[in-house]
Design a protein around this motif. Structure first.
Motif, mmCIF file in Angstrom:
data_model
loop_
_atom_site.group_PDB
_atom_site.id
_atom_site.type_symbol
_atom_site.label_atom_id
_atom_site.label_comp_id
_atom_site.label_asym_id
_atom_site.label_seq_id
_atom_site.Cartn_x
_atom_site.Cartn_y
_atom_site.Cartn_z
ATOM 1 N N GLY A 1 1.927 -1.750 0.133
ATOM 2 C CA GLY A 1 1.577 -0.701 1.083
ATOM 3 C C GLY A 1 1.682 0.691 0.473
ATOM 4 N N ALA A 2 2.751 0.931 -0.312
ATOM 5 C CA ALA A 2 2.931 2.246 -0.924
ATOM 6 C C ALA A 2 1.861 2.504 -1.982
ATOM 7 C CB ALA A 2 4.328 2.361 -1.529
ATOM 8 N N ARG A 3 1.498 1.465 -2.728
ATOM 9 C CA ARG A 3 0.452 1.632 -3.741
ATOM 10 C C ARG A 3 -0.879 2.013 -3.074
ATOM 11 N NH1 ARG A 3 -0.482 -0.341 -8.954
ATOM 12 N NH2 ARG A 3 1.355 -1.695 -8.885
ATOM 13 N N ARG A 4 -1.211 1.303 -1.992
ATOM 14 C CA ARG A 4 -2.462 1.614 -1.295
ATOM 15 C C ARG A 4 -2.432 3.023 -0.712
ATOM 16 N NH1 ARG A 4 -1.701 -3.811 0.139
ATOM 17 N NH2 ARG A 4 -0.691 -3.233 2.109
ATOM 18 N N GLU A 5 -1.260 3.422 -0.189
ATOM 19 C CA GLU A 5 -1.137 4.767 0.365
ATOM 20 C C GLU A 5 -1.303 5.815 -0.731
ATOM 21 O OE1 GLU A 5 -0.600 7.358 3.624
ATOM 22 O OE2 GLU A 5 -0.986 5.205 3.497
ATOM 23 N N ALA A 6 -0.730 5.552 -1.897
ATOM 24 C CA ALA A 6 -0.867 6.481 -3.018
ATOM 25 C C ALA A 6 -2.336 6.617 -3.426
ATOM 26 C CB ALA A 6 -0.024 6.007 -4.203
ATOM 27 N N GLU A 7 -3.033 5.491 -3.486
ATOM 28 C CA GLU A 7 -4.449 5.527 -3.858
ATOM 29 C C GLU A 7 -5.263 6.279 -2.814
ATOM 30 O OE1 GLU A 7 -5.359 1.423 -4.266
ATOM 31 O OE2 GLU A 7 -4.472 1.242 -6.274
#
Length: 401
Positions: free
Chosen positions: A328-334
């Motif tokens: 979830g955090a990776r997708r939010e960062a992207e």
């Protein structure tokens, strides 16, 4: 010229505090049992006053009076006095009458905190530290923050700091979480800080880190009831009245959330950037976005996002479980165009070593978890240098022809 008291003792402080009336003018604060153990570091006096939680707000004049009489003692260079909540079953309840508090008279509006620098024009990265006074001896200050508590922010902050130190940098840690300071336990540091020439505090040290925390001045189980101005005063002292010495980077473990203390810290301290810590689940990410937006609004560069408690590897089978979801955090960062710094697993060893005051980066430096934190620290430092380069490039050059 008045005589100077060379040695300030607890007995002298107690005698002066007996001149301070208790709530509703019933006795004095010493005889009422409201004064905590008094700590004197060279010429600075530290103590707290225990008050009923329901009446904490109206007790500020009492706190100020106690601070004033102690500062007036010959030889005292300064005093830090905190209000703390009355413990259940404490002995203060009986002697302090709990009559309804009188309506306070209108008070002058306090002076506002120094205004942040004017908002720069878009695409002006060099200006995010304009109007913010630096700290002598510190090259860069990094904030580690989260939109909410319980996501492992402090554990992440201390292991990033140790990772930066392991990568060859001179590192300090400021525990800015006034209400829940955790660095004394995480770094296994005990005792009280000393002062230099009675003026500034010497940071405590362990594992190669220089550390300052309210936890060194107040007992671990003491609840703090500080209002915004008092919090900012304490943070300012711990940041600017400490002999940090030459440091490449100071890691600030920010309080959780996005309240006045966090916002003012971001506005008044020349932060080189901020790291946001989140867990994978949607609820945590909602709060993480608030933290990201807060730093954006005050023009603090976003160094990246760390996904903590990202996954769990069963120690017996090695099977992976995504207990809080994953990615979830990776997708939010992207989605936001922010650097994704890495995933930290939900690992029993990280929790156990943190509780024991021996973080994994120093207790198991060759382990997989330590490598994750060192890699995150490398990315963080790389982002700091990128932001520095962008800021320098944005400064117009003046050419004389």
């Amino acid at each position: 010229m008045p005589a100077v008291q060379e040695n300030v003792t607890k007995e002298i402080v107690i005698e002066r505090l007996k001149t301070v009336n208790g709530p509703d003018f019933t006795g004095n604060i010493v005889d009422l049992g409201m004064v905590s153990e008094i700590f004197i570091a060279d010429a600075k006096v530290f103590f707290s006053i225990t008050v009923p939680a329901a009446r904490a707000q109206e007790m500020e004049p009492l706190r100020a009076a106690a601070e004033r009489v102690v500062k007036a003692i010959p030889g005292v260079a300064g005093a830090v006095v905190a209000l703390t909540a009355e413990k259940k079953g404490g002995g203060m309840e009986a002697p302090v009458p709990q009559r309804p508090a009188p309506r306070p008279a209108p008070r002058p509006t306090p002076a506002a905190a120094p205004a942040a620098a004017p908002r720069p024009a878009p695409h002006a990265p060099a200006s995010h530290s304009q109007g913010k006074r630096g700290v002598p001896g510190i090259e860069a200050i990094i904030a580690v923050a989260s939109g909410k508590g319980g996501v492992g922010k402090s554990t992440t902050a201390v292991n990033i700091a140790l990772g930066l130190a392991a990568n060859g940098l001179r590192v300090g840690v400021l525990d800015a979480d006034i209400y829940g300071p955790s660095m004394p336990r995480l770094l296994n540091i005990h005792g009280r800080p000393q002062t230099v020439d009675g003026k500034v505090l010497k940071p405590m040290e362990n594992y190669g880190l220089k550390v300052m925390s309210m936890g060194f001045l107040v007992d671990e189980e003491t609840p703090m009831i500080w209002r915004g101005p008092m919090v900012m005063s304490a943070l300012t002292q711990m940041l600017r009245e400490v002999e940090w010495g030459p440091l490449d980077v100071l890691v600030v473990d920010m309080p959780p959330g996005t309240g006045d203390a966090q916002l003012t810290m971001a506005q008044q301290v020349p932060l080189a950037g901020a790291v946001i810590v989140s867990t994978p689940q949607d609820l945590a990410l909602i709060d993480a976005r608030k933290g990201l937006n807060m730093f954006k609004k005050v023009d603090v560069p976003l160094l990246g996002i760390v996904e903590n408690m990202s996954y769990f590897l069963a120690p017996d089978t090695g099977k992976r479980y995504d207990i809080f979801g994953h990615g979830g955090a990776r997708r939010e960062a992207e989605r936001l165009g922010v650097t994704f710094l890495g995933e930290v697993p939900l690992e029993m060893g990280i929790r156990e070593s943190s509780d024991a005051g021996t973080p994994v980066v120093v207790s198991k430096p060759d382990g997989a978890e330590a490598k994750i934190y060192r890699d995150i620290a490398s990315k963080v430092w790389g982002r700091v240098n990128e932001e520095r380069g962008a800021a320098e490039a944005a400064v117009p050059s003046i050419v004389f022809e």
